[in-house]
Design an enzyme around this catalytic site. Structure first.
Site: not given
Lengths: 258, 66
Positions: A96, A157, A184-185, A206
């Site tokens: 990644k 995040g 992401a996001g 995550n």
């Protein structure tokens, strides 16, 4: 089943391994999610503890595919060196690729990203490129040898969801043959549903699971949402209309007069 | 000799091998990757490395990540 980098997977949810309240919760969340791909990072060895080895032992027992990242890299040289170290440690050519251009919003540096992709593709890596929702950058990454593009929904995040849905729609429409995974996001399962309804191939997240009040239950919620979104996409979602169209038949309405 | 290992300066008497340095930092040889001056050094080339004064060394292990 779907295929990513010549690997068949049942789950379209890729899950990160950071920020959980404990390793035990991380393991349970991954298991509850059904994710078959988890991300990991590389960090400096600390002589004071052996947490790196402990973490790696836990992940190996999960029997999942590991997607190492180059998080924190700010230059092509750092990202390429980190990718090579990851390949040696994790025994995978998957990477990644993150080349960060801004410390505040962790936005990818598009120039560094494309240059690093060129180099890593030549070195035999399968690059999963973490990028913005910019179409031209995505196309340059594909030209550089990247088969898996991972555009953000919002900065890492933040949990803001799809900040620019139109840009994501454009990516899907203009890159129909490229594997697209939003990374992401993402903040809530309904964000993941929207991503999948657009026809994206998967979601990587995550923070939305790890920082939930109940990460294990949230992992399950995301698994279901991604499944629902994909099924909806494959079912053919109706077109939106500008005006109302009655669902109940209009013939034989009581009390109606011309 | 001065080396910068994982961002911190260490001063060494004489030369040190990669193996000795990694042992000093309690590294698991098979679970630690090495970079010198921001260049990856594969495991099979570690014994060819001769550190020079001021070299930057990274001893890297797997960790949680998103």
């Amino acid at each position: 089943m779907f295929s990513v980098a010549n690997t068949s997977l049942k789950s379209r949810l890729f899950l990160g391994t950071a920020l959980y309240p404990s390793p035990e919760v991380m393991v349970k969340a991954i298991q509850a999610s059904g994710a078959e791909v988890v991300t990991a990072s590389l960090r400096r060895q600390s002589p004071k503890d052996n947490s790196g080895k402990a973490f790696w032992d836990i992940v190996r027992q999960l029997c999942v595919h590991v997607l190492p990242n180059t998080a924190g890299c700010r230059s092509v040289k750092e990202a390429v060196a980190t990718a090579h170290m990851a390949r040696e440690l994790f025994l995978t050519s998957w990477i990644k690729l993150e080349v960060i251009g801004d410390d505040y919003n962790l936005q990818p540096d598009p120039f560094g990203l494309v240059a690093a992709t060129h180099q890593l593709a030549k070195d035999g890596f399968e690059v999963f490129a973490y990028t913005t929702d910019d179409l031209v950058v995505a196309q340059r990454l594909v030209d550089a040898g990247c088969r898996i593009i991972m555009p953000w929904a919002a900065p890492i995040g933040t949990g803001q969801g799809l900040v620019n849905k139109n840009a994501l729609k454009t990516l899907r429409a203009r890159l129909p043959d490229v594997t697209l995974i939003v990374d992401a996001g993402i903040g809530r399962p309904s964000d993941a549903v929207q991503v999948m309804e657009l026809g994206f191939d998967g979601v990587l997240l995550n923070t939305a699971v790890a920082l939930a009040q109940d990460p294990v239950a949230m992992a399950k919620a995301f698994a279901l949402s991604i499944e629902a979104g994909r099924l909806a996409y494959e079912s053919g979602i109706m077109n939106q209309r500008d005006t109302a169209v009655p669902t109940t038949p209009t013939v034989g309405v009581p009390f109606w007069h011309q | 000799m001065k080396l910068i290992v994982n961002g911190e300066e260490i001063i060494l008497e004489g030369v040190i091998s990669v193996k000795a340095l990694m042992e000093r930092f309690h590294c698991d040889m098979n679970a630690t990757a090495l970079a010198v001056n921001r260049m990856f050094v594969p495991r099979n080339l570690r014994d060819k490395i001769e550190f020079k004064d001021g070299d930057e060394v990274e001893l890297i292990v797997p960790m949680q990540g998103g």
